[in-house]
Design a protein around this motif. Structure first.
Motif, PDB file in Angstrom:
ATOM      1  N   ILE A 179      -7.308   0.398   8.548  1.00  0.00           N
ATOM      2  CA  ILE A 179      -7.413   1.845   8.285  1.00  0.00           C
ATOM      3  C   ILE A 179      -6.864   2.160   6.896  1.00  0.00           C
ATOM      4  N   ALA A 180      -5.693   1.553   6.554  1.00  0.00           N
ATOM      5  CA  ALA A 180      -5.069   1.800   5.246  1.00  0.00           C
ATOM      6  C   ALA A 180      -5.994   1.342   4.119  1.00  0.00           C
ATOM      7  N   ILE A 209      -9.315   1.116   4.204  1.00  0.00           N
ATOM      8  CA  ILE A 209     -10.447   2.060   4.116  1.00  0.00           C
ATOM      9  C   ILE A 209      -9.995   3.344   3.407  1.00  0.00           C
ATOM     10  N   ARG A 210      -8.798   3.850   3.775  1.00  0.00           N
ATOM     11  CA  ARG A 210      -8.265   5.063   3.161  1.00  0.00           C
ATOM     12  C   ARG A 210      -8.083   4.885   1.652  1.00  0.00           C
ATOM     13  N   LYS A 211      -7.567   3.706   1.254  1.00  0.00           N
ATOM     14  CA  LYS A 211      -7.333   3.449  -0.178  1.00  0.00           C
ATOM     15  C   LYS A 211      -8.651   3.436  -0.945  1.00  0.00           C
ATOM     16  N   TRP A 217     -11.539   4.743   0.012  1.00  0.00           N
ATOM     17  CA  TRP A 217     -12.121   6.084   0.101  1.00  0.00           C
ATOM     18  C   TRP A 217     -11.442   7.021  -0.889  1.00  0.00           C
ATOM     19  N   GLY A 218     -10.097   6.900  -0.963  1.00  0.00           N
ATOM     20  CA  GLY A 218      -9.313   7.752  -1.861  1.00  0.00           C
ATOM     21  C   GLY A 218      -9.679   7.511  -3.313  1.00  0.00           C
ATOM     22  N   TYR A 237       0.834  -1.213   0.000  1.00  0.00           N
ATOM     23  CA  TYR A 237       0.000   0.000   0.000  1.00  0.00           C
ATOM     24  C   TYR A 237       0.867   1.261   0.000  1.00  0.00           C
ATOM     25  N   TYR A 238       2.000   1.191   0.708  1.00  0.00           N
ATOM     26  CA  TYR A 238       2.897   2.351   0.821  1.00  0.00           C
ATOM     27  C   TYR A 238       4.292   1.961   0.345  1.00  0.00           C
ATOM     28  N   LYS A 289       0.850   8.620   7.483  1.00  0.00           N
ATOM     29  CA  LYS A 289      -0.093   8.560   6.347  1.00  0.00           C
ATOM     30  C   LYS A 289      -1.324   7.729   6.696  1.00  0.00           C
ATOM     31  N   ILE A 290      -1.153   6.806   7.665  1.00  0.00           N
ATOM     32  CA  ILE A 290      -2.279   5.927   8.027  1.00  0.00           C
ATOM     33  C   ILE A 290      -3.124   6.542   9.142  1.00  0.00           C
TER      34      ILE A 290
END
Length: 366
Positions: free
Chosen positions: A356-357, A359-361, A363-364, A61-62, A73-74
Motif C-alpha cells: 500500500i505504501a 502504491i501511495r508513493k 501515486w503521490g 518510506y516514513y 498514513k498508510i
C-alpha cells in the motif's frame, strides 16, 4: 512525537541481537526436525532477511515515524486504530510470555520454594526501573549486558566439547527424510519465532542516531542472531542426541548440566540461568517499551513513564493467567500464537502495508 533521545547503531544492534537470542537460545528451536534443527533455523533466518527488508523499507518510506505513527498514513485514520491496538496487545502479551518462561526456568532450577509470581514481579520491577530512564538507559544497559552474554555463551560451547557424550555424528543423517518435512516445519514457525518478532525494531528506528544505517543494522541482527542460534543447536544435538533434543524444553540447561571438567569444575547451569535472565531482559524490555510507546502515541501522551508503570503492573499477572502450566504455555504458544497471530501481525500485515505504501508513493509522485 519528538524523538530527543538517540541511540547509536551499535547499541541498537546489541539490543536487538540479544533480543533475537533472548528466550530462543534456552528453549530448543526446531524440536520436531530433530537432527535437522540447525537447517530449520537457517531456513527461518533466510526468510526473515526478506521480512527485515520489508521493515526497513517501510522505515525509509516514513523516516522518523514509528510503526504506530506510520499506520494512519498508510491505511487511513479509522482503519489504523484497531490494527494499532492489535500490535499493542501483541507486544504486551509477548512480554508476558517471555516473563513466564523466565519464571518457570528459575522456579524449576534454583528457587524451587519461591512462588513464580514473586520471581516474575521482581524481574518486572527492575525492568520498569530501567525503562523509566528512557530508551538511552535501556540501550546503554544492553551495551554492558550483551558482550557478557556472548562471552558466557562461547564459554558454555567450549565446555560442551569436554562432555563425554559429545558426538558430531548425532547430526546425521542430514535431511534423512528429505528437505520437505523441514521446510513444512520451518514455515512459518521458524520465521515467526524468534526472527519475526524483530518487528519491534520499527518502534526503535525513530530513536536511531543515523537512520541511513537502518537496513545494514537490521540485516546484521538477523544474520548474527541466526548464525549463533544455528551453532547453538548443533552443539545441543551433538551433546544430547536428536531424540533427547526433540523432547527437552530447556536443552541448553540439560546439556550444560552434563559438563564436568576433571570432576572438579561442575554446576555451570548457573551460567545458563544468568544468560536466560539477560536474554529475557532484552526481550521483555523491547516488547514493554514498544507497547508503552504505542499506547503513548495512540493516546497522544507526552511521555511513556506512567504507561511503563501501568504495563509493569499488568504483565506479571497476565503471564500466569494465560496458562495453568508451563507445558500448556509452550503448547499454546507454538501451536496457536506463533502459527496464527505471529503470521498475521509479523508477516502478512507488514507485507500488505509495504504494498500500500509503495502504491501511495508512486501515486503521490504522479
Amino acid at each position: 512525537m519528538m524523538y530527543t533521545e538517540k541511540i547509536s547503531g551499535l547499541q541498537l544492534f546489541y539490543l536487538m541481537a540479544g533480543y533475537v537470542l533472548g528466550t530462543a537460545i534456552i528453549l530448543g528451536l526446531g524440536l520436531k526436525s530433530k537432527q535437522d534443527a540447525w537447517i530449520f533455523i537457517l531456513v527461518g533466518m533466510s526468510g526473515s532477511l526478506i521480512l527485515m527488508a520489508v521493515f526497513t523499507q517501510l522505515a525509509s518510506y516514513y523516516p522518523g515515524d514509528s510503526l504506530v505513527e506510520m499506520l494512519p498514513k498508510i491505511i487511513g485514520k479509522f482503519l489504523s486504530y484497531p490494527v494499532i491496538l492489535l500490535y499493542i496487545l501483541h507486544f504486551t502479551y509477548s512480554a508476558a510470555r517471555a516473563g513466564r518462561e523466565l519464571g518457570d526456568l528459575i522456579v524449576t532450577t534454583i528457587l524451587s520454594e519461591t512462588p513464580i509470581f514473586v520471581v516474575i514481579a521482581s524481574f518486572m520491577v527492575l525492568m520498569i526501573y530501567c525503562l523509566r530512564g528512557g530508551v538511552e538507559a535501556f540501550a546503554r544497559m544492553a551495551e554492558i549486558v550483551f558482550p557478557i552474554y556472548i562471552f558466557s555463551l562461547i564459554l558454555i560451547w567450549i565446555l560442551l566439547f569436554s562432555v563425554d557424550q559429545f558426538d558430531i555424528k548425532n547430526l546425521t543423517p542430514i535431511l534423512g527424510n528429505g528437505l520437505v518435512p523441514v521446510l513444512k516445519d520451518a514455515f512459518p514457525t521458524a520465521i515467526n519465532f524468534p526472527f519475526g518478532e524483530t518487528i519491534v525494531i520499527m518502534m526503535l528506528f525513530p530513536h536511531l542516531g543515523n537512520s541511513k544505517h537502518a537496513r545494514r543494522i537490521g540485516m546484521s541482527i538477523i544474520l548474527v542472531g541466526g548464525l549463533l542460534l544455528t551453532v547453538n543447536s548443533i552443539m545441543m544435538i551433538s551433546v544430547l542426541g536428536p531424540e533427547i533434543y526433540s523432547r527437552d524444553i530447556f536443552s541448553l540447561l540439560s546439556a550444560t548440566q552434563m559438563v564436568s571438567v576433571a570432576d572438579f569444575l561442575e554446576r555451570f547451569d548457573a551460567l545458563v540461568i544468568l544468560m536466560m535472565v539477560a536474554g529475557v531482559f532484552f526481550k521483555v524490555g523491547a516488547f514493554t517499551f514498544a507497547a508503552a510507546v504505542g499506547i503513548s502515541q495512540l493516546l497522544r501522551l507526552k511521555q511513556t513513564r506512567s504507561v511503563c508503570l501501568g504495563l509493569g503492573s499488568i504483565i506479571p499477572p497476565l503471564s500466569l493467567v494465560t496458562a495453568s502450566s508451563f507445558v500448556e504455555h509452550i503448547e499454546f504458544g507454538f501451536k496457536y500464537y506463533v502459527t496464527y497471530v505471529h503470521t498475521i501481525l509479523q508477516i502478512i500485515l507488514p507485507i500488505l502495508f509495504l504494498c500500500i505504501a509503495f502504491i501511495r508513493k508512486k501515486w503521490g509522485q504522479r
